[in-house]
Design a protein around this motif. Structure first.
Motif, PDB file in Angstrom:
ATOM      1  N   UNK A  65       0.815  -1.220   0.000  1.00 11.36           N
ATOM      2  CA  UNK A  65       0.000   0.000   0.000  1.00 11.36           C
ATOM      3  C   UNK A  65       0.848   1.269   0.000  1.00 11.36           C
ATOM      4  N   UNK A  66       2.098   1.161  -0.481  1.00 10.40           N
ATOM      5  CA  UNK A  66       2.970   2.330  -0.528  1.00 10.40           C
ATOM      6  C   UNK A  66       2.999   2.980  -1.902  1.00 10.40           C
TER       7      UNK A  66
ATOM      8  N   UNK B 213       2.160  -5.304   6.375  1.00  9.18           N
ATOM      9  CA  UNK B 213       1.283  -4.131   6.447  1.00  9.18           C
ATOM     10  C   UNK B 213       0.572  -4.106   7.791  1.00  9.18           C
ATOM     11  N   UNK B 214       0.829  -3.063   8.544  1.00  9.54           N
ATOM     12  CA  UNK B 214       0.070  -2.850   9.788  1.00  9.54           C
ATOM     13  C   UNK B 214      -0.171  -1.350   9.889  1.00  9.54           C
TER      14      UNK B 214
ATOM     15  N   UNK C 110      -3.574   5.544   6.849  1.00 12.94           N
ATOM     16  CA  UNK C 110      -3.155   4.214   7.298  1.00 12.94           C
ATOM     17  C   UNK C 110      -4.252   3.205   6.964  1.00 12.94           C
ATOM     18  N   UNK C 111      -3.847   1.988   6.639  1.00  6.07           N
ATOM     19  CA  UNK C 111      -4.805   1.019   6.112  1.00  6.07           C
ATOM     20  C   UNK C 111      -5.947   0.752   7.087  1.00  6.07           C
TER      21      UNK C 111
ATOM     22  N   UNK D  83      -6.188   3.056  -1.451  1.00  7.03           N
ATOM     23  CA  UNK D  83      -5.685   4.233  -0.751  1.00  7.03           C
ATOM     24  C   UNK D  83      -4.290   3.915  -0.230  1.00  7.03           C
ATOM     25  N   UNK D  84      -3.351   4.829  -0.426  1.00  6.08           N
ATOM     26  CA  UNK D  84      -1.972   4.600  -0.023  1.00  6.08           C
ATOM     27  C   UNK D  84      -1.751   4.971   1.432  1.00  6.08           C
ATOM     28  N   UNK D  85      -0.665   4.436   1.989  1.00 10.48           N
ATOM     29  CA  UNK D  85      -0.345   4.700   3.388  1.00 10.48           C
ATOM     30  C   UNK D  85      -0.167   6.187   3.652  1.00 10.48           C
TER      31      UNK D  85
END
Length: 353
Positions: free
Chosen positions: A3-4, A351-352, A144-145, A138-140
């Protein structure tokens, strides 16, 4: 990190982003050409805009990303309905095959998922050939996810009866994914930093007779996760999704604890591919795979990308599964934290937060 960066391809098609007025407001000439020429090509276009205008000339050959830029303290040039109306006026709806729904914002920085879903459902009848949908790309750096607030997505899925592929990204606090009968859906992926157990149970209770690939990013309990094998009981027992060929339990904190339940499950005997990628698998889980090698030996592929396995255990897995394509890429080292007289090792998912 997945997600970057924005995806460049979806459903086998290159992605073209439909720019919002906020995205081009500082390039007046481009904006005016867009407004007056309805997306036709012009030789004098700046290089950065040329791909978009080429996509408008052949819209069925692209997956279209819908994404607006936050006005940040300024009055937006257009509302969400106006943006989507402009999209439908420039891109022939009957040619659409794939949609990527990004951060659709108006006068706030965060997307109102329920409002977006309502606007998309209202227009879905004009997009009858959509086969693939990514909701929440949606990107970080945008959010945030686990902070991406979602909503009940069942009405959106129902609005696209020919949908084959669905990808969802975001937090699961308000996420609804109990899908009524959808005979054509083949692939379902839910990306999250922590997938709420209720959502996992709803997915397993959905009526998806044609589903062939299911990937659930179970994530971390600290970010809303915490699903157990009991939550996946209909799936593990083989009662759900009779045509399933690939199962992924990805980005999982505590991946070691899933090896034995999977090895003893009915669903593992049916699938051809299993993914435990992006998680925190350690030597404990690796040795469990070796111990239960007979349950995994029929697989064509076993994904263990991003792991904390020692070289000896990696070699042991390869030796125990000689006919399986095992992906052991991206080995990691745990983070070391010293607390007074003790040392703590921290194993993490991709991913967190």
């Amino acid at each position: 990190m997945p997600n970057s960066h924005h995806i460049e391809e979806f459903a086998g098609l290159p992605v073209a982003e439909f720019a919002s007025w906020e995205g081009i407001r500082d390039d007046f000439d481009t904006a005016m050409r867009w407004a007056h020429n309805r997306g036709e090509l012009h030789e004098e276009l700046p290089p950065s805009y040329e791909p978009l205008f080429r996509a408008l000339a052949d819209p069925g050959s692209y997956a279209w990303r819908l994404r607006t830029v936050s006005p940040r303290y300024r009055r937006p040039f257009e509302t969400l309905p106006e943006y989507l109306d402009r999209f439908t006026s420039l891109v022939p709806g009957k040619k659409l095959r794939a949609l990527v729904v990004g951060n659709l914002v108006e006068d706030e920085d965060d997307m109102d998922a329920e409002r977006v879903v309502g606007e998309l459902v209202r227009r879905a009848g004009g997009w009858p050939e959509v086969r693939s949908l990514f909701f929440g790309e949606v990107l970080q750096q945008e959010n945030e996810i686990s902070w991406i607030d979602l909503c009940d997505l069942a009405p959106l899925v129902a609005a696209f009866p020919k949908l084959r592929r669905l990808v969802v990204r975001g937090g699961s606090r308000e996420l609804g994914l109990r899908l009524p009968e959808h005979r054509w859906l083949r692939e379902l992926t839910v990306e999250s930093g922590g997938l709420r157990p209720e959502v996992v149970r709803d997915v397993c209770a959905s009526d998806l007779p044609g589903l062939r690939s299911l990937e659930l990013w179970l994530g971390d309990e600290d970010y809303g996760g915490g699903a157990t094998p009991d939550d996946l009981a209909p799936l593990l027992s083989g009662g759900a999704f009779p045509k399933l060929e690939h199962l992924g339990l990805l980005n999982t904190r505590g991946a070691d604890s899933w090896v034995a339940p999977l090895a003893g499950s009915e669903v593992l005997a049916r699938v051809r591919s299993l993914g435990l990628d992006l998680g925190d698998l350690t030597d404990e889980g690796g040795r469990a795979i070796i111990e239960h090698a007979g349950a995994f030996a029929h697989l064509e592929r076993l994904g263990l990308h991003h792991h904390f396995l020692s070289e000896d255990v990696q070699a042991g897995i390869r030796a125990a599964l000689p006919g399986v394509d095992v992906n052991l890429s991206a080995p990691q080292e745990p983070e070391v934290y010293d607390h007074c007289d003790t040392t703590e090792l921290h194993y993490y998912t991709v991913v967190s937060e």
